[in-house]
Structure formats: C-alpha cells, structure tokens
Enzyme design. Structure first.
Site, PDB file in Angstrom:
ATOM      1  N   LYS A 183       0.564  -1.535  -0.128  1.00  0.00           N
ATOM      2  CA  LYS A 183       0.142  -0.292   0.160  1.00  0.00           C
ATOM      3  C   LYS A 183       1.474   1.271  -0.249  1.00  0.00           C
ATOM      4  CE  LYS A 183      -4.491  -1.544   1.930  1.00  0.00           C
ATOM      5  NZ  LYS A 183      -4.914  -1.406   3.754  1.00  0.00           N
ATOM      6  N   GLY A 228      -3.314   1.515  18.126  1.00  0.00           N
ATOM      7  CA  GLY A 228      -2.808   1.430  17.124  1.00  0.00           C
ATOM      8  C   GLY A 228      -2.223   2.676  16.250  1.00  0.00           C
ATOM      9  N   GLY A 236      -1.008   1.636   9.316  1.00  0.00           N
ATOM     10  CA  GLY A 236      -1.316   2.385   8.093  1.00  0.00           C
ATOM     11  C   GLY A 236      -2.564   3.089   8.631  1.00  0.00           C
ATOM     12  N   LYS A 279       5.553   6.600  17.760  1.00  0.00           N
ATOM     13  CA  LYS A 279       4.277   6.660  15.830  1.00  0.00           C
ATOM     14  C   LYS A 279       3.167   7.085  16.373  1.00  0.00           C
ATOM     15  CE  LYS A 279       5.446   1.951  14.430  1.00  0.00           C
ATOM     16  NZ  LYS A 279       5.124   0.613  13.926  1.00  0.00           N
TER      17      LYS A 279
HETATM   18  P1  ATR Z   1      -2.365  -2.031   9.992  1.00  0.00           P
HETATM   19  O1  ATR Z   1      -1.217  -1.289   8.277  1.00  0.00           O
HETATM   20  O2  ATR Z   1      -2.895  -2.980   9.185  1.00  0.00           O
HETATM   21  O3  ATR Z   1      -2.058  -0.824  10.288  1.00  0.00           O
HETATM   22  P2  ATR Z   1       0.645  -2.362  11.180  1.00  0.00           P
HETATM   23  O4  ATR Z   1       0.591  -1.253  10.620  1.00  0.00           O
HETATM   24  O5  ATR Z   1       1.261  -3.588  10.628  1.00  0.00           O
HETATM   25  O6  ATR Z   1      -1.043  -3.112  10.144  1.00  0.00           O
HETATM   26  O7  ATR Z   1       0.187  -1.708  12.009  1.00  0.00           O
HETATM   27  C1  ATR Z   1      -0.029  -2.766  13.039  1.00  0.00           C
HETATM   28  C2  ATR Z   1      -0.353  -2.671  14.389  1.00  0.00           C
HETATM   29  O8  ATR Z   1      -0.778  -3.492  15.458  1.00  0.00           O
HETATM   30  C3  ATR Z   1       0.800  -1.462  14.992  1.00  0.00           C
HETATM   31  O9  ATR Z   1       0.468  -0.098  15.717  1.00  0.00           O
HETATM   32  C4  ATR Z   1       1.459  -2.088  16.291  1.00  0.00           C
HETATM   33  O10 ATR Z   1       1.877  -1.217  17.285  1.00  0.00           O
HETATM   34  P3  ATR Z   1       3.887  -0.903  17.203  1.00  0.00           P
HETATM   35  O11 ATR Z   1       3.543  -0.093  16.360  1.00  0.00           O
HETATM   36  O12 ATR Z   1       4.464  -1.028  18.334  1.00  0.00           O
HETATM   37  O13 ATR Z   1       4.608  -2.088  16.313  1.00  0.00           O
HETATM   38  C5  ATR Z   1       0.161  -2.965  16.694  1.00  0.00           C
HETATM   39  N1  ATR Z   1       0.674  -4.438  17.634  1.00  0.00           N
HETATM   40  C6  ATR Z   1       0.739  -5.360  16.836  1.00  0.00           C
HETATM   41  N2  ATR Z   1       1.418  -5.978  17.918  1.00  0.00           N
HETATM   42  C7  ATR Z   1       1.006  -5.951  18.926  1.00  0.00           C
HETATM   43  C8  ATR Z   1       0.970  -6.671  20.096  1.00  0.00           C
HETATM   44  N3  ATR Z   1       1.370  -7.365  20.439  1.00  0.00           N
HETATM   45  N4  ATR Z   1       1.060  -5.242  21.430  1.00  0.00           N
HETATM   46  C9  ATR Z   1       0.022  -4.134  20.947  1.00  0.00           C
HETATM   47  N5  ATR Z   1       0.198  -3.364  20.280  1.00  0.00           N
HETATM   48  C10 ATR Z   1       0.730  -4.402  18.857  1.00  0.00           C
END
Ligand code: ATR
Length: 291
Positions: free
Chosen positions: A70, A130, A133, A159
């Site tokens: 994306k 979160g 994206g 972030k």
């Molecule tokens: P998308 O594009 O679908 O939003 P992504 O860019 O991979 O997916 O983002 C995933 C989100 O899930 C991020 O905010 C990530 O937190 P970090 O920025 O700290 O990496 C969050 N996330 C993934 N695994 C997690 C976990 N075990 N606990 C808390 N947050 C998590």
C-alpha cells in the site's frame, strides 16, 4: 459470464489467498449487472513495479492494493490523490485517461460503515488503538468528520505522535492526544474507540490490546477493524460492558463499494448496499466462507 467485453479488476497483495474481495465484487456485479471480473493476483516480493506495468500492458481496468504494497505502490503511479498522500497509503488504482491515479478508499469505506451502523464521529471523543496504516486512515476520517478530540494510543508512542503531527498539519485546530496502551486516563467517558492493532487476529485470538475493566466501563462505542474472527476478545468485552460494537467487515465491504464506484462511475443505493452487506455477513459467518 466472462466474454470479450468483460472488464478485468483485481487485488495485488502478498499473501493474497485469504482475500474475500473477489466475493464482494462479484456480489456487486450481480447486483448491478456490470460485466466485470475481479481476480486475486499474488505479487512476489520485488515484483511490484512489474505488476503495475502488467496492469498497463494488459489494460486491467482497476486494481486494489493490500499488504505489503500500500505504501510502495505510490512510487509507480502517475499521480497520487492528496488524501492517499496524507494517509500515506494507497489501496485503489484508477485509470484517468492514460494515467494511473492512486486513491485511498479505506477511510471513506469506514465512514460509510459507521454511518450505516450508527457509530457517531462528529463532536465525539475518539480513541484510536494502534498506529499503522489503518490507524492513519481512521485518524484522517475522524478529523474530516470533525471529531471533538482524537486520542491515539499505541505500544510504540513515537508512531502515535507521528500520526498526530500529520493530522495537525492538515487540521491545526484539532485536539489530539497521544500515549501508550496503558495511558487509560486519556480516555474520556462515552468515547468512541477504534481498535486497529493486529491483536485479536490469528494467532493472537485470545488476546486483547487492553484488558482493563475501567476502560470498558468508560467507552460507549467500539469498532474493531478485524473481521476474522467475527468477535475479537476486545469486541466481546465491549459487548459485556454494554458498548455498541462493529467489526471490520462493513469497512471492508464499503471500501470495495467505493473502489467499484471510482472505477465504473456507477453508484449503489443505500438500500442495495445494506442488503448486499447482510448477504455478505451470511456468507462469511454462517456459511463460513473464510479460510
Ligand atoms: P496496519 O497497516 O494494518 O495498521 P501495521 O502497520 O502492521 O498494520 O500496524 C500494526 C499495529 O498493531 C501497530 O500499531 C502495532 O504497534 P507498534 O507500532 O508498537 O508495532 C500494533 N501491534 C502489533 N502487535 C501488537 C501487540 N502484541 N501489542 C500491541 N500492539 C501491537
């Protein structure tokens, strides 16, 4: 039935085999009588530029873009719509005469889903969990719809701050707060929460990004953008605490509708959309058309 006049659309992603977008688009073609077909295209790592060239060479009418392309796909398009630029992600490619234009229909799909399901945004205190994206698309939608405040909580706070600064650039008066998933004092009573992390999705089915009962006591509306499983632990807790909830299937459905409308300049009525969404829910959750 496919014939020489059938318009070809599709999705480029890696992996692509779990997508239900072809089912959604086929439903739309059946409903509108549009002569189209929508195919999943697996694009191997390092072949994104070739995939876009193939779109041109094969006169593919429109493409959706999913994980992990994306962001990178924007480098290979002739123009990127300002909203997709701000969100930093493009999920829909549209022809404009000889040029390929990138759009983001995730935010507008989410808006349509919230409207249909009665999730309020204007004048509300919004909490986004979160900062990937999807969170950017949610934050864009909330500022566009004039939320009262936006609070972004993320495991990695920097972030969340990046998204806050992005939103401030386009909407300097917007009240935005950021913090970690533990900063529950930042959540106002009656808040509308958007869960955009991958927690709760396979293989983390038994996990929730926030577990604290005090949080669930405060929130009135919960949207989890995960649609498989139908009810994440997060949604289940919200229901137990009396929140109105929505999962991610209607957002997925409406981003497809918006892409269809961009590609064909046809429109579905509200009645058609609601009926198709109900049919999709039956297909996906009762007939278990998810793999
Ligand atoms: P998308 O594009 O679908 O939003 P992504 O860019 O991979 O997916 O983002 C995933 C989100 O899930 C991020 O905010 C990530 O937190 P970090 O920025 O700290 O990496 C969050 N996330 C993934 N695994 C997690 C976990 N075990 N606990 C808390 N947050 C998590």
């Amino acid at each position: 039935m496919i014939n020489g006049k059938t318009k070809v659309f599709g999705l480029i992603a890696n992996p692509v085999e779990h997508t239900i977008s072809p089912v959604i688009h086929q439903m739309i073609y059946d409903e509108t009588g549009y002569n189209g077909t929508y195919n999943p295209y697996f694009v191997p790592k390092g072949h994104l530029e070739e995939a876009i060239k193939a779109m041109k060479a094969l006169s593919i009418e429109g493409l959706n873009v999913s994980v992990p392309y994306k962001v990178d796909v924007m480098d290979y398009l002739d123009h990127v719509d300002i909203t997709a630029k701000v969100i930093g992600a493009c999920n829909t490619i549209v022809w404009d005469k000889e040029r390929l234009i990138g759009y983001n229909t995730d935010w507008i799909g989410l808006k349509a889903a919230c409207d249909l399901e009665g999730i309020p945004i204007s004048d509300q205190d919004i909490v986004i969990l979160g900062s990937g994206g999807s969170a950017r698309a949610v934050a864009y939608m909330c500022q566009h719809e004039k939320a009262s405040t936006i609070t972004i909580l993320n495991r990695t706070v920097s972030k969340a701050e990046e998204i806050a600064s992005l939103i401030h650039d386009i909407h300097p008066n917007m009240m935005i707060y950021t913090g970690s998933l533990n900063d529950l004092h930042l959540v106002n009573k009656g808040a509308v929460v958007f869960q955009t992390t991958s927690v709760g999705m396979h293989p983390h089915l038994d996990q929730s990004p926030i577990d604290n009962d005090l949080f669930f006591d405060k929130v009135d509306f919960i949207v989890d953008i995960i649609y498989n499983p139908k009810e994440t632990v997060f949604i289940k807790k919200g229901i137990r605490h009396g929140a109105k909830t929505m999962n991610g299937l209607s957002m997925l459905f409406f981003q497809a509708v918006k892409a269809f409308e961009l590609w064909t300049h046809m429109e579905l009525s509200n009645e058609q959309s609601s009926r198709l969404l109900m049919e999709l829910e039956n297909l996906v959750y009762k007939e278990k058309r998810l793999s």
